[in-house]
Write a protein that holds these residues in place. Structure first.
Motif, PDB file in Angstrom:
ATOM      1  N   HIS A 150       0.854  -1.182   0.000  1.00 27.87           N
ATOM      2  CA  HIS A 150       0.000   0.000   0.000  1.00 27.87           C
ATOM      3  C   HIS A 150       0.889   1.231   0.000  1.00 27.87           C
ATOM      4  O   HIS A 150       2.069   1.173   0.330  1.00 27.87           O
ATOM      5  N   GLY A 151       0.303   2.340  -0.391  1.00 27.51           N
ATOM      6  CA  GLY A 151       0.973   3.631  -0.324  1.00 27.51           C
ATOM      7  C   GLY A 151       0.111   4.576   0.479  1.00 27.51           C
ATOM      8  O   GLY A 151      -0.993   4.214   0.897  1.00 27.51           O
ATOM      9  N   ASP A 152       0.564   5.790   0.696  1.00 28.11           N
ATOM     10  CA  ASP A 152      -0.222   6.749   1.472  1.00 28.11           C
ATOM     11  C   ASP A 152      -1.505   7.121   0.742  1.00 28.11           C
ATOM     12  O   ASP A 152      -2.562   6.588   1.001  1.00 28.11           O
ATOM     13  N   GLU A 153      -1.407   8.046  -0.216  1.00 28.83           N
ATOM     14  CA  GLU A 153      -2.621   8.465  -0.934  1.00 28.83           C
ATOM     15  C   GLU A 153      -3.058   7.441  -1.967  1.00 28.83           C
ATOM     16  O   GLU A 153      -4.197   7.419  -2.394  1.00 28.83           O
ATOM     17  N   ARG A 206     -21.924  -5.192  -1.668  1.00 28.27           N
ATOM     18  CA  ARG A 206     -22.713  -4.982  -2.886  1.00 28.27           C
ATOM     19  C   ARG A 206     -21.943  -5.353  -4.147  1.00 28.27           C
ATOM     20  O   ARG A 206     -22.517  -5.821  -5.110  1.00 28.27           O
ATOM     21  N   GLN A 207     -20.628  -5.105  -4.138  1.00 28.87           N
ATOM     22  CA  GLN A 207     -19.840  -5.301  -5.354  1.00 28.87           C
ATOM     23  C   GLN A 207     -18.416  -5.732  -5.035  1.00 28.87           C
ATOM     24  O   GLN A 207     -17.918  -5.515  -3.936  1.00 28.87           O
ATOM     25  N   VAL A 208     -17.795  -6.346  -6.030  1.00 28.67           N
ATOM     26  CA  VAL A 208     -16.375  -6.685  -5.939  1.00 28.67           C
ATOM     27  C   VAL A 208     -15.600  -5.407  -6.219  1.00 28.67           C
ATOM     28  O   VAL A 208     -15.871  -4.699  -7.195  1.00 28.67           O
ATOM     29  N   VAL A 209     -14.654  -5.108  -5.366  1.00 29.46           N
ATOM     30  CA  VAL A 209     -13.867  -3.882  -5.477  1.00 29.46           C
ATOM     31  C   VAL A 209     -12.414  -4.245  -5.758  1.00 29.46           C
ATOM     32  O   VAL A 209     -11.774  -4.953  -4.965  1.00 29.46           O
ATOM     33  N   TRP A 210     -11.922  -3.784  -6.900  1.00 30.21           N
ATOM     34  CA  TRP A 210     -10.507  -3.934  -7.241  1.00 30.21           C
ATOM     35  C   TRP A 210      -9.834  -2.605  -6.926  1.00 30.21           C
ATOM     36  O   TRP A 210     -10.290  -1.559  -7.374  1.00 30.21           O
ATOM     37  N   PRO A 211      -8.759  -2.624  -6.141  1.00 31.87           N
ATOM     38  CA  PRO A 211      -8.095  -1.368  -5.795  1.00 31.87           C
ATOM     39  C   PRO A 211      -7.577  -0.620  -7.021  1.00 31.87           C
ATOM     40  O   PRO A 211      -7.013  -1.226  -7.929  1.00 31.87           O
ATOM     41  N   ARG A 212      -7.817   0.677  -7.029  1.00 30.31           N
ATOM     42  CA  ARG A 212      -7.317   1.535  -8.100  1.00 30.31           C
ATOM     43  C   ARG A 212      -6.011   2.159  -7.605  1.00 30.31           C
ATOM     44  O   ARG A 212      -6.010   3.197  -6.954  1.00 30.31           O
ATOM     45  N   VAL A 233     -16.121  -3.007  -9.499  1.00 26.23           N
ATOM     46  CA  VAL A 233     -15.694  -1.617  -9.641  1.00 26.23           C
ATOM     47  C   VAL A 233     -14.215  -1.530  -9.306  1.00 26.23           C
ATOM     48  O   VAL A 233     -13.661  -2.400  -8.635  1.00 26.23           O
ATOM     49  N   SER A 234     -13.618  -0.457  -9.771  1.00 30.55           N
ATOM     50  CA  SER A 234     -12.238  -0.154  -9.422  1.00 30.55           C
ATOM     51  C   SER A 234     -12.246   1.197  -8.713  1.00 30.55           C
ATOM     52  O   SER A 234     -12.750   2.180  -9.266  1.00 30.55           O
ATOM     53  N   ARG A 235     -11.733   1.215  -7.488  1.00 30.53           N
ATOM     54  CA  ARG A 235     -11.671   2.468  -6.748  1.00 30.53           C
ATOM     55  C   ARG A 235     -10.553   2.375  -5.708  1.00 30.53           C
ATOM     56  O   ARG A 235     -10.079   1.284  -5.386  1.00 30.53           O
ATOM     57  N   THR A 236     -10.163   3.504  -5.198  1.00 29.45           N
ATOM     58  CA  THR A 236      -9.132   3.530  -4.175  1.00 29.45           C
ATOM     59  C   THR A 236      -9.641   2.815  -2.924  1.00 29.45           C
ATOM     60  O   THR A 236     -10.764   3.042  -2.487  1.00 29.45           O
ATOM     61  N   VAL A 237      -8.806   1.943  -2.380  1.00 32.20           N
ATOM     62  CA  VAL A 237      -9.115   1.255  -1.130  1.00 32.20           C
ATOM     63  C   VAL A 237      -7.947   1.519  -0.185  1.00 32.20           C
ATOM     64  O   VAL A 237      -6.804   1.214  -0.501  1.00 32.20           O
ATOM     65  N   THR A 238      -8.250   2.105   0.971  1.00 33.71           N
ATOM     66  CA  THR A 238      -7.213   2.410   1.950  1.00 33.71           C
ATOM     67  C   THR A 238      -7.279   1.425   3.118  1.00 33.71           C
ATOM     68  O   THR A 238      -8.285   0.728   3.298  1.00 33.71           O
TER      69      THR A 238
END
Length: 191
Positions: free
Chosen positions: A87-90, A107-113, A133-138
């Motif tokens: 992982h990285g910061d932002e 609700r959905q499968v999330v692939w980290p962006r 979906v693809s979105r930022t995951v922290t």
């Protein structure tokens, strides 16, 4: 290894033994190296992973520069984990040492962006599952995820039981659904 002995993982590497470290822009004459190893049993059991702040060099390209990844994997195993999650910061969570990571948020499968090596298994699952979906995951969002899993061509879909101290259900129905959908994808026939 005799490939008639069972399933195998085959790695094909393009390399140039004559390419100079002092002049990598010189003329290239790539060669092909094929290596094999027995395929691991599938499905594999859940794994606990240690989050580590790291970004693979040239993360979007598959390459043989795995020293950092394997060094961090070893350190995680010495700390009692099975593997490492980068992982990285932002940038948020990106990938494991040699695998992609996915989550289910209810609700959905999330692939980290984040910058990572786009995996074949990740792409295949995205193609057969309607809610991806693809979105930022922290790391801060992990307690709100219902399930986490690793994917790569050798193991398909592998449950993650914990990322650091955050536990995940390893019997969540999404894991069976993804494994089943992955198994139903028709294999390409050799030419």
């Amino acid at each position: 290894m005799d490939l008639t002995d069972g399933d195998a993982v085959v790695r094909i590497t393009a390399f140039d033994p004559d390419l100079s470290l002092t002049h990598p822009a010189g003329p290239a004459a790539p060669r092909i190296l094929v290596t094999t190893r027995p395929a691991p049993p599938v499905p594999q059991g859940p794994m606990r992973v240690q989050p580590v702040r790291h970004l693979r060099q040239v993360a979007g390209a598959k390459h043989t520069g795995l020293f950092d990844s394997l060094h961090l994997r070893r350190a995680a195993q010495l700390d009692g984990f099975d593997d490492v999650l980068f992982h990285g910061d932002e940038l948020g969570i990106s990938e494991g040492a040699t695998w992609n990571v996915g989550f289910f948020d209810g609700r959905q499968v999330v692939w980290p962006r984040a910058e990572h090596l786009p995996g074949v298994t990740e792409a295949l699952l995205t193609g057969v599952h309607d809610h991806c979906v693809s979105r930022t995951v922290t790391l801060y969002q992990l307690p709100f995820m219902e399930a986490a899993f690793a994917t790569n061509a050798a193991v398909g879909v592998r449950p993650i039981s914990a990322i650091g101290s955050v536990p995940f259900a390893t019997d969540h129905p999404i894991l069976s659904e993804l494994r089943d959908r992955y198994a139903e994808i028709a294999a390409e026939q050799p030419h």
